[in-house]
Design a protein around this motif. Structure first.
Motif, PDB file in Angstrom:
ATOM      1  N   LEU A   1       0.818  -1.593   0.013  1.00 23.30           N
ATOM      2  CA  LEU A   1       0.173  -0.370  -0.083  1.00 23.30           C
ATOM      3  C   LEU A   1       0.942   1.146  -0.510  1.00 23.30           C
ATOM      4  CD1 LEU A   1      -3.011  -0.921   2.310  1.00 23.30           C
ATOM      5  CD2 LEU A   1      -3.121  -0.914   0.351  1.00 23.30           C
ATOM      6  N   LEU A   2       2.005   1.564   0.697  1.00 24.16           N
ATOM      7  CA  LEU A   2       2.820   2.308   0.791  1.00 24.16           C
ATOM      8  C   LEU A   2       3.017   2.453  -0.358  1.00 24.16           C
ATOM      9  CD1 LEU A   2       5.107   1.798   3.470  1.00 24.16           C
ATOM     10  CD2 LEU A   2       3.969   3.922   3.282  1.00 24.16           C
ATOM     11  N   VAL A   3       3.747   1.984  -1.284  1.00 22.21           N
ATOM     12  CA  VAL A   3       3.882   2.202  -3.135  1.00 22.21           C
ATOM     13  C   VAL A   3       2.158   3.644  -3.741  1.00 22.21           C
ATOM     14  CG1 VAL A   3       3.639   1.424  -5.636  1.00 22.21           C
ATOM     15  CG2 VAL A   3       4.564   0.007  -3.354  1.00 22.21           C
ATOM     16  N   THR A   4       1.402   2.891  -2.802  1.00 22.70           N
ATOM     17  CA  THR A   4      -0.139   4.100  -3.480  1.00 22.70           C
ATOM     18  C   THR A   4       0.136   4.823  -3.039  1.00 22.70           C
ATOM     19  OG1 THR A   4      -1.236   1.257  -4.027  1.00 22.70           O
ATOM     20  CG2 THR A   4      -2.750   3.405  -4.197  1.00 22.70           C
ATOM     21  N   ILE A   5       0.553   4.948  -1.496  1.00 18.04           N
ATOM     22  CA  ILE A   5      -0.290   6.516  -0.865  1.00 18.04           C
ATOM     23  C   ILE A   5       0.986   7.390  -1.455  1.00 18.04           C
ATOM     24  CG2 ILE A   5       0.583   6.992   1.099  1.00 18.04           C
ATOM     25  CD1 ILE A   5      -0.618   4.293   1.955  1.00 18.04           C
ATOM     26  N   CYS A   6       2.315   6.812  -1.162  1.00 17.38           N
ATOM     27  CA  CYS A   6       3.738   7.542  -1.299  1.00 17.38           C
ATOM     28  C   CYS A   6       3.467   8.267  -3.026  1.00 17.38           C
ATOM     29  CB  CYS A   6       4.596   7.112  -1.302  1.00 17.38           C
ATOM     30  SG  CYS A   6       5.237   6.217  -0.218  1.00 17.38           S
ATOM     31  N   SER A   7       2.694   7.545  -4.095  1.00 24.27           N
ATOM     32  CA  SER A   7       2.515   7.899  -5.278  1.00 24.27           C
ATOM     33  C   SER A   7       1.516   9.174  -5.789  1.00 24.27           C
ATOM     34  CB  SER A   7       2.313   7.217  -6.548  1.00 24.27           C
ATOM     35  OG  SER A   7       1.026   5.997  -6.376  1.00 24.27           O
ATOM     36  N   ARG A   8       1.128   8.935  -4.555  1.00 17.24           N
ATOM     37  CA  ARG A   8      -0.304   9.974  -4.773  1.00 17.24           C
ATOM     38  C   ARG A   8      -0.398  10.907  -4.226  1.00 17.24           C
ATOM     39  NH1 ARG A   8      -5.917   6.939  -4.301  1.00 17.24           N
ATOM     40  NH2 ARG A   8      -5.496   5.499  -6.039  1.00 17.24           N
ATOM     41  N   ILE A   9       0.336  10.944  -3.060  1.00 21.61           N
ATOM     42  CA  ILE A   9       1.193  12.345  -2.795  1.00 21.61           C
ATOM     43  C   ILE A   9       2.424  12.718  -3.164  1.00 21.61           C
ATOM     44  CG2 ILE A   9       2.706  12.990  -0.314  1.00 21.61           C
ATOM     45  CD1 ILE A   9       0.874  10.773   1.532  1.00 21.61           C
ATOM     46  N   GLY A  10       2.870  11.868  -4.195  1.00 22.37           N
ATOM     47  CA  GLY A  10       4.079  12.655  -4.990  1.00 22.37           C
ATOM     48  C   GLY A  10       6.452  12.472  -4.476  1.00 22.37           C
ATOM     49  N   ILE A  11       5.572  11.510  -3.713  1.00 19.53           N
ATOM     50  CA  ILE A  11       7.281  10.564  -3.335  1.00 19.53           C
ATOM     51  C   ILE A  11       7.526   9.444  -4.347  1.00 19.53           C
ATOM     52  CG2 ILE A  11       8.192   9.597  -1.400  1.00 19.53           C
ATOM     53  CD1 ILE A  11       6.263  10.707   0.736  1.00 19.53           C
ATOM     54  N   THR A  12       8.609   9.314  -5.045  1.00 21.92           N
ATOM     55  CA  THR A  12       8.822   8.468  -5.277  1.00 21.92           C
ATOM     56  C   THR A  12       9.885   7.011  -4.695  1.00 21.92           C
ATOM     57  OG1 THR A  12      11.084   9.413  -6.062  1.00 21.92           O
ATOM     58  CG2 THR A  12       9.396  10.043  -7.466  1.00 21.92           C
ATOM     59  N   ASN A  13      10.384   7.601  -3.963  1.00 18.30           N
ATOM     60  CA  ASN A  13      11.400   6.319  -3.016  1.00 18.30           C
ATOM     61  C   ASN A  13      10.313   6.613  -1.453  1.00 18.30           C
ATOM     62  OD1 ASN A  13      11.553   9.260  -2.232  1.00 18.30           O
ATOM     63  ND2 ASN A  13      13.194   8.526  -0.796  1.00 18.30           N
ATOM     64  N   TYR A  14       9.461   5.018  -2.219  1.00 11.94           N
ATOM     65  CA  TYR A  14       8.424   4.602  -1.084  1.00 11.94           C
ATOM     66  C   TYR A  14       9.313   4.232  -0.150  1.00 11.94           C
ATOM     67  CZ  TYR A  14       8.418   0.638  -4.346  1.00 11.94           C
ATOM     68  OH  TYR A  14       8.672   0.214  -4.606  1.00 11.94           O
ATOM     69  N   GLU A  15       9.855   3.691  -0.730  1.00 20.17           N
ATOM     70  CA  GLU A  15      10.649   2.044   0.498  1.00 20.17           C
ATOM     71  C   GLU A  15      11.136   2.597   1.861  1.00 20.17           C
ATOM     72  OE1 GLU A  15      13.604   3.282  -2.185  1.00 20.17           O
ATOM     73  OE2 GLU A  15      12.014   3.044  -2.638  1.00 20.17           O
ATOM     74  N   GLU A  16      11.508   4.250   2.302  1.00 19.55           N
ATOM     75  CA  GLU A  16      11.961   5.318   2.403  1.00 19.55           C
ATOM     76  C   GLU A  16      11.352   5.449   4.125  1.00 19.55           C
ATOM     77  OE1 GLU A  16      15.147   7.353   2.259  1.00 19.55           O
ATOM     78  OE2 GLU A  16      15.531   6.928   0.200  1.00 19.55           O
ATOM     79  N   TYR A  17       9.769   4.951   3.761  1.00 18.81           N
ATOM     80  CA  TYR A  17       8.961   5.633   4.331  1.00 18.81           C
ATOM     81  C   TYR A  17       8.141   4.485   4.892  1.00 18.81           C
ATOM     82  CZ  TYR A  17       9.398  10.600   2.713  1.00 18.81           C
ATOM     83  OH  TYR A  17      10.238  11.153   2.669  1.00 18.81           O
ATOM     84  N   SER A  18       7.287   4.860   6.298  1.00 17.94           N
ATOM     85  CA  SER A  18       6.780   4.005   6.420  1.00 17.94           C
ATOM     86  C   SER A  18       5.204   4.434   7.523  1.00 17.94           C
ATOM     87  CB  SER A  18       7.364   3.416   7.596  1.00 17.94           C
ATOM     88  OG  SER A  18       6.363   1.985   8.629  1.00 17.94           O
ATOM     89  N   LEU A  19       4.536   4.134   8.015  1.00 11.64           N
ATOM     90  CA  LEU A  19       3.369   4.562   8.092  1.00 11.64           C
ATOM     91  C   LEU A  19       3.281   4.406  10.172  1.00 11.64           C
ATOM     92  CD1 LEU A  19       1.051   3.068   6.057  1.00 11.64           C
ATOM     93  CD2 LEU A  19       1.099   5.637   6.770  1.00 11.64           C
ATOM     94  N   ILE A  20       3.080   4.925  11.019  1.00 12.17           N
ATOM     95  CA  ILE A  20       3.001   4.811  12.701  1.00 12.17           C
ATOM     96  C   ILE A  20       1.207   4.890  12.528  1.00 12.17           C
ATOM     97  CG2 ILE A  20       3.203   6.189  14.730  1.00 12.17           C
ATOM     98  CD1 ILE A  20       6.252   7.046  13.169  1.00 12.17           C
ATOM     99  N   GLN A  21       0.399   4.236  13.990  1.00  7.95           N
ATOM    100  CA  GLN A  21      -0.253   4.060  14.052  1.00  7.95           C
ATOM    101  C   GLN A  21       0.165   4.540  15.481  1.00  7.95           C
ATOM    102  OE1 GLN A  21      -1.860   0.307  15.268  1.00  7.95           O
ATOM    103  NE2 GLN A  21      -3.670   0.819  15.095  1.00  7.95           N
TER     104      GLN A  21
END
Length: 294
Positions: free
Chosen positions: A77-97
């Motif tokens: 899902l991070l691939v979809t989330i980051c692409s919608r926001i405009g972030i290309t290097n999605y593998e460096e991001y994560s989600l916090i609950q």
């Protein structure tokens, strides 16, 4: 409608085949649930939508709602989330609950061991309050789905950079990631994750003033103008001459644009020894070893 059920974990093949057959022949509305019993397990199969709205909070406070496939893992899902926001290097991001703080125990134990453990826990809590670590960040597991991790549809997840191995390539040509890097670096400096000297803290604050207020104006930007809690780590808020020094560093920025100032801020943050480092509070039990010489 055709409902995909094979993403559900631990579903027996015979149960899955029967569920598909029942759903194909059914005309249930989305607001209903499909439940039935099969002997001897008496399992219940919920009929839910595959797509769900997901609220993502950015570090700058902005909240975005994105439709996601609930059957996919967080990593997918991070691939979809980051692409919608405009972030290309999605593998460096994560989600916090964000997890609600559990109620503390009242500590009324009578055993010496219980009192010792309680004292240790209180020491750890005091250290956590003093030292900002990653212990409080509840990162989601990239290999599991939201449902498997108990993430409700009503929750808002925080998007944050977790790894730092291509951030040196982020510059003014990528304003979205530049802003995310700036906000995360600024927050980490203010909350103490990156310990800095007084002079360095004022330099960061001066650049921050340039970003927020533009070029320095002599008659406007003077002591009493700033809310120092938003510009300095707490240990320097009451230090004498702090605001005057901040505006001196602000003045040194000249006619620098907001983007240029963010580039300078991030570049200066990268020079810190703690940049890109995660800290955790650990408790070590000391052992006494006795060596016997024969």
């Amino acid at each position: 409608a055709t409902i995909k059920l094979d993403f559900l974990p631990s579903v027996h093949p015979s149960l899955l085949r029967l569920a598909k057959c029942l759903i194909t022949r059914s005309t249930f509305r989305h607001s209903h649930s499909l439940s039935f019993a099969l002997p001897p397990s008496q399992d219940i199969l919920d009929y839910k939508k595959k797509q769900r709205p997901l609220k993502i909070k950015m570090l700058d406070g902005a909240v975005k709602t994105i439709m996601v496939d609930d059957s996919k893992t967080v990593g997918e899902l991070l691939v979809t989330i980051c692409s919608r926001i405009g972030i290309t290097n999605y593998e460096e991001y994560s989600l916090i609950q964000e997890v609600m703080e559990e109620k503390k125990e009242d500590g009324t134990g009578t055993l010496k061991k219980d009192r010792t453990l309680l004292r240790d826990e209180r020491k750890m809590e005091k250290l956590k309050a003093k030292l900002h670590t990653d212990d409080d960040l509840n990162w989601l597991d990239h290999s599991r789905t939201f449902r498997e991790q108990g993430v409700e549809e009503t929750e808002t997840l925080l998007l944050r950079r977790k790894f730092f191995y291509s951030d040196q390539n982020v510059d003014s040509r990528d304003p979205v990631q530049l802003n995310l890097l700036y906000v995360q670096a600024r927050d980490d400096i203010l909350n103490g994750s990156h310990p800095v000297s007084f002079d360095k803290a004022c330099e960061f604050a001066g650049i921050q003033a340039q970003i927020q207020f533009g070029p320095h104006i002599e008659h406007k930007h003077k002591p009493g103008f700033l809310d120092l809690k938003e510009f300095l780590p707490k240990e320097y808020i009451k230090q004498r001459g702090n605001e005057k020094k901040i505006f001196q560093d602000h003045k040194n920025c000249g006619e620098m644009t907001e983007i240029e100032a963010k580039v300078k801020y991030v570049k200066l943050a990268r020079s810190l020894r703690t940049y890109g480092v995660s800290f955790f509070l650990v408790k070590v039990r000391l052992c006494v070893c006795v060596c016997v010489k024969h």
